[in-house]
Motif scaffolding. Structure first.
Motif, PDB file in Angstrom:
ATOM      1  N   ASP A  39     -20.463  14.552  25.198  1.00 54.55           N
ATOM      2  CA  ASP A  39     -21.159  13.785  24.164  1.00 54.55           C
ATOM      3  C   ASP A  39     -20.235  12.643  23.732  1.00 54.55           C
ATOM      4  O   ASP A  39     -19.162  12.429  24.321  1.00 54.55           O
ATOM      5  CB  ASP A  39     -21.597  14.679  23.001  1.00 54.55           C
ATOM      6  CG  ASP A  39     -20.410  15.306  22.270  1.00 54.55           C
ATOM      7  OD1 ASP A  39     -19.247  14.908  22.545  1.00 54.55           O
ATOM      8  OD2 ASP A  39     -20.638  16.190  21.429  1.00 54.55           O
ATOM      9  N   ALA A  40     -20.654  11.929  22.691  1.00 55.56           N
ATOM     10  CA  ALA A  40     -19.898  10.741  22.265  1.00 55.56           C
ATOM     11  C   ALA A  40     -18.462  11.107  21.885  1.00 55.56           C
ATOM     12  O   ALA A  40     -17.514  10.359  22.171  1.00 55.56           O
ATOM     13  CB  ALA A  40     -20.617  10.069  21.103  1.00 55.56           C
ATOM     14  N   ALA A  41     -18.291  12.285  21.271  1.00 54.68           N
ATOM     15  CA  ALA A  41     -16.938  12.680  20.829  1.00 54.68           C
ATOM     16  C   ALA A  41     -16.041  12.959  22.040  1.00 54.68           C
ATOM     17  O   ALA A  41     -14.846  12.625  22.030  1.00 54.68           O
ATOM     18  CB  ALA A  41     -17.031  13.916  19.932  1.00 54.68           C
ATOM     19  N   ASP A  42     -16.601  13.539  23.090  1.00 53.81           N
ATOM     20  CA  ASP A  42     -15.811  13.809  24.306  1.00 53.81           C
ATOM     21  C   ASP A  42     -15.386  12.491  24.966  1.00 53.81           C
ATOM     22  O   ASP A  42     -14.250  12.339  25.412  1.00 53.81           O
ATOM     23  CB  ASP A  42     -16.620  14.655  25.297  1.00 53.81           C
ATOM     24  CG  ASP A  42     -16.950  16.037  24.741  1.00 53.81           C
ATOM     25  OD1 ASP A  42     -16.078  16.625  24.076  1.00 53.81           O
ATOM     26  OD2 ASP A  42     -18.078  16.513  24.971  1.00 53.81           O
ATOM     27  N   LEU A  43     -16.325  11.545  25.012  1.00 48.97           N
ATOM     28  CA  LEU A  43     -15.986  10.245  25.595  1.00 48.97           C
ATOM     29  C   LEU A  43     -14.900   9.571  24.750  1.00 48.97           C
ATOM     30  O   LEU A  43     -13.938   8.996  25.284  1.00 48.97           O
ATOM     31  CB  LEU A  43     -17.235   9.349  25.675  1.00 48.97           C
ATOM     32  CG  LEU A  43     -16.970   7.917  26.162  1.00 48.97           C
ATOM     33  CD1 LEU A  43     -16.396   7.905  27.580  1.00 48.97           C
ATOM     34  CD2 LEU A  43     -18.245   7.075  26.114  1.00 48.97           C
ATOM     35  N   GLU A  44     -15.034   9.696  23.448  1.00 48.26           N
ATOM     36  CA  GLU A  44     -14.045   9.094  22.536  1.00 48.26           C
ATOM     37  C   GLU A  44     -12.659   9.701  22.778  1.00 48.26           C
ATOM     38  O   GLU A  44     -11.649   8.987  22.759  1.00 48.26           O
ATOM     39  CB  GLU A  44     -14.499   9.352  21.080  1.00 48.26           C
ATOM     40  CG  GLU A  44     -14.152   8.271  20.107  1.00 48.26           C
ATOM     41  CD  GLU A  44     -14.449   6.847  20.569  1.00 48.26           C
ATOM     42  OE1 GLU A  44     -15.614   6.521  20.827  1.00 48.26           O
ATOM     43  OE2 GLU A  44     -13.485   6.074  20.700  1.00 48.26           O
ATOM     44  N   ALA A  45     -12.633  10.994  23.028  1.00 50.87           N
ATOM     45  CA  ALA A  45     -11.341  11.654  23.304  1.00 50.87           C
ATOM     46  C   ALA A  45     -10.726  11.106  24.591  1.00 50.87           C
ATOM     47  O   ALA A  45      -9.506  10.864  24.665  1.00 50.87           O
ATOM     48  CB  ALA A  45     -11.544  13.170  23.407  1.00 50.87           C
ATOM     49  N   ALA A  46     -11.564  10.873  25.594  1.00 53.65           N
ATOM     50  CA  ALA A  46     -11.061  10.327  26.865  1.00 53.65           C
ATOM     51  C   ALA A  46     -10.548   8.901  26.668  1.00 53.65           C
ATOM     52  O   ALA A  46      -9.485   8.531  27.184  1.00 53.65           O
ATOM     53  CB  ALA A  46     -12.169  10.361  27.922  1.00 53.65           C
ATOM     54  N   VAL A  47     -11.295   8.108  25.902  1.00 51.95           N
ATOM     55  CA  VAL A  47     -10.876   6.714  25.673  1.00 51.95           C
ATOM     56  C   VAL A  47      -9.574   6.684  24.865  1.00 51.95           C
ATOM     57  O   VAL A  47      -8.660   5.902  25.175  1.00 51.95           O
ATOM     58  CB  VAL A  47     -11.992   5.916  24.945  1.00 51.95           C
ATOM     59  CG1 VAL A  47     -11.490   4.531  24.544  1.00 51.95           C
ATOM     60  CG2 VAL A  47     -13.223   5.782  25.841  1.00 51.95           C
ATOM     61  N   ALA A  48      -9.467   7.563  23.881  1.00 45.48           N
ATOM     62  CA  ALA A  48      -8.242   7.586  23.038  1.00 45.48           C
ATOM     63  C   ALA A  48      -7.038   7.957  23.896  1.00 45.48           C
ATOM     64  O   ALA A  48      -5.953   7.353  23.764  1.00 45.48           O
ATOM     65  CB  ALA A  48      -8.423   8.578  21.884  1.00 45.48           C
ATOM     66  N   SER A  49      -7.220   8.934  24.780  1.00 45.17           N
ATOM     67  CA  SER A  49      -6.129   9.348  25.653  1.00 45.17           C
ATOM     68  C   SER A  49      -5.732   8.202  26.591  1.00 45.17           C
ATOM     69  O   SER A  49      -4.540   7.916  26.795  1.00 45.17           O
ATOM     70  CB  SER A  49      -6.586  10.576  26.451  1.00 45.17           C
ATOM     71  OG  SER A  49      -5.749  10.790  27.546  1.00 45.17           O
ATOM     72  N   ALA A  50      -6.736   7.527  27.138  1.00 44.19           N
ATOM     73  CA  ALA A  50      -6.472   6.404  28.049  1.00 44.19           C
ATOM     74  C   ALA A  50      -5.760   5.274  27.311  1.00 44.19           C
ATOM     75  O   ALA A  50      -4.778   4.698  27.815  1.00 44.19           O
ATOM     76  CB  ALA A  50      -7.795   5.905  28.640  1.00 44.19           C
ATOM     77  N   ALA A  51      -6.236   4.970  26.120  1.00 46.48           N
ATOM     78  CA  ALA A  51      -5.662   3.851  25.356  1.00 46.48           C
ATOM     79  C   ALA A  51      -4.206   4.126  24.980  1.00 46.48           C
ATOM     80  O   ALA A  51      -3.370   3.218  24.968  1.00 46.48           O
ATOM     81  CB  ALA A  51      -6.497   3.599  24.099  1.00 46.48           C
ATOM     82  N   ALA A  52      -3.908   5.400  24.693  1.00 47.64           N
ATOM     83  CA  ALA A  52      -2.530   5.746  24.300  1.00 47.64           C
ATOM     84  C   ALA A  52      -1.583   5.645  25.494  1.00 47.64           C
ATOM     85  O   ALA A  52      -0.426   5.240  25.355  1.00 47.64           O
ATOM     86  CB  ALA A  52      -2.515   7.165  23.721  1.00 47.64           C
TER      87      ALA A  52
END
Ligand code: NAD
Length: 498
Positions: A39-52
């Protein structure tokens, strides 16, 4: 029941959505696993990990990034058999064919191990008085790839390898129908030394794809799948200002000239039409013999070969062709065969009745051959994406060329001939992205680039080769003047190097 999770921040996780989808065994029709849907929260977790993780990865020198790919290639080779078994179990193609799927992806990982050379910029010494000019290739930042079911190793590797070697973080959204191999590849990348967060995998359908297309932190999108979705992905992501390459479906024609070796042409059509049950975007689905005699000869050569073709599950090493991917796909293909009969095509070999003891619920369709197909019939107009070969008879080379060129798709095409003049003319004039001369499935190697024309591709720049390096990097050009600078005073006219 086995659960296939996402791969986020270096760990497999079922995420937060609580939603799952069944993964079937196409040879038996049984559910063999379930895959977590993001869901949106899972995608957000992936983007946050990638951005970091991305800035540090981009600042890692390209030789060190390349060494991860050396390791990655070695690990994929180490696990080749296991990966191929896993791929076949979810996709249905034969194990040898799965090895080909992995190999053609692996070769792009090999290619990008040359990243230090591939990423070198351009430099002009003395572009003007005391002026140097240079261009750098800098990563886009976070890239995303959305991939189809039919090549669950090759196409993810085509995208993630150049993106990551160029210094990007990457989010892969593989097909939810055969998601295990992409996750396994991400685990191998970590084992190879890739920092966590640089490669994340999230599963799901339209909603997670839309989340990726709209996400402001994702700068580049690579898509491979059917034409309607490719067109949609291209439009939506481009409207968000992202760079997009979106590859779609196909209807590949193979022209058989009267001077061709008919046995070789028939063998080529067997592999190109029925390999992987016709579920390849470079499959030949339309054979175009030139002249009535050529048509009769090619049909006569194909019929016994088709009747001998061994259809079966991937677990049987003697199988030459497996099932199609889903029950819906099996039903759709059988329905289209019926339409072909209704609309007047001549059904030479009918694969609809195929059944295998012990596999009655598998999604099998036997190899099917139609003669006297015309451009108005649904079996010609639609991408069947199954083991159905249509013969469209043509009177002349020009008519065969025109048929190929008038088709809305333009992924691959081939000509079988001994005549260099015809082959050369065909390659020069045809409006299709990949052309084979006596080669039925002309998929370019890793160091060239892959992409179709017309409704088979939207956007610019192909997969792999130098195009992929360009797609996953932005060009920054610096004009530098040393040492006089602006001490001589301001200039008000447009700068030129006159
Ligand atoms: P598909 O278009 O159904 O799915 C492709 C991807 O898009 C999957 O990840 C899927 O989850 C996602 N998706 C599906 N519906 C969506 C929607 N409504 N909105 C957003 N995303 C959506 O394709 P498929 O059935 O997995 O693969 C077969 C197709 O891919 C065929 O048309 C084949 O020709 C094409 N293909 C093209 C190439 C090429 O290079 N041109 C290569 C391989 C396959």
């Amino acid at each position: 029941m086995r659960t296939i999770g996402h791969f986020i921040d270096g760990t497999e996780t079922t995420g937060q959505s609580g939603q799952f989808q069944d993964v079937f065994n196409p040879a038996t029709g049984d559910v063999q696993a379930r895959v977590a849907l993001a869901d949106a929260a899972d995608l957000e977790a992936a983007v946050a990990s990638a951005a970091a993780a991305q800035p540090k990865w981009a600042a890692t020198n390209p030789q060190r990034r390349a060494r991860v790919f050396f390791n990655f290639v070695a690990l994929i080779n180490r696990d080749m058999d296991e990966l191929a078994q896993l791929l076949s179990a979810e996709h249905g193609k034969t194990v040898e064919d799965s090895k080909g799927d992995i190999q053609r992806g692996l070769e792009v990982a090999e290619f990008v191990a040359g990243a230090p050379h591939l990423l070198k910029g351009e430099f002009t010494d003395g572009a003007g008085p005391a002026i140097d000019m240079y261009s750098m290739r800098q990563p886009v930042g976070i890239g995303a790839g959305i991939t189809p079911f039919n090549f669950p190793a090759m196409i993810p590797l085509w995208m993630l390898s150049p993106a990551i070697a160029a210094g990007n973080a990457f989010i892969l959204k593989p097909s939810e129908r055969d998601p295990s191999v992409p996750v396994k590849l991400a685990q191998l990348a970590i084992e190879a030394g890739l920092p966590k967060g640089i490669l994340n995998v999230v599963h799901g359908g339209k909603s997670v794809v839309d989340g990726i297309l709209d996400h402001p932190a994702i700068g580049g999108i690579s898509f491979v799948g059917s034409t309607p979705i490719a067109r949609y992905v291209y439009g939506r992501a481009a409207a968000e200002g992202k760079r997009v390459q979106a590859f779609g479906g196909a209807k590949n024609h193979m022209i058989i000239m009267p001077d061709a070796d008919m046995d070789k042409a028939a063998d080529a059509l067997m592999g190109a039409g029925f390999g992987s049950a016709g579920e390849r975007c470079m499959a030949v689905s339309v054979a175009v013999p030139v002249g009535a005699e050529t048509a009769d000869r090619i049909i006569a050569a194909l019929k016994p070969r088709i009747e001998k073709l061994k259809v079966g599950p991937a677990t049987d090493a003697s199988s030459e062709m497996g099932p199609v991917i889903t029950k819906a796909s099996q039903d759709r293909i059988k329905h289209l065969i019926g339409k072909g009969v209704e609309q007047g095509a001549e059904l030479v070999v009918d694969g609809r009745g195929f059944s295998l003891q012990g596999y009655e619920n598998g999604y099998f369709v036997g190899p099917t051959l139609f003669d006297r197909v015309t451009a108005e019939m649904d079996i010609y107009k639609e991408e069947i994406f199954g083991p159905v070969l249509s013969v469209v008879r043509s009177q002349s080379y020009e008519e065969a060329l025109k048929l190929t060129m008038d088709n809305p798709y333009g992924n691959g095409t081939a000509i079988f001939t001994r005549d260099g003049d015809a082959a050369r003319d065909f390659a020069a004039r045809v409006n299709v992205g990949m052309v084979g001369i006596n080669v039925p499935v002309p998929v370019p190697l890793a160091y060239h680039s892959f992409g179709g024309w017309k409704a088979s591709a939207f956007g610019d720049l192909n997969q792999h080769g130098m195009d992929a390096i360009k797609f996953w990097t932005r060009t920054k050009t610096v004009t530098a003047r040393w040492p006089s600078g602006i001490k001589d005073g301001a200039e008000f006219q447009m700068p030129t190097m006159k």
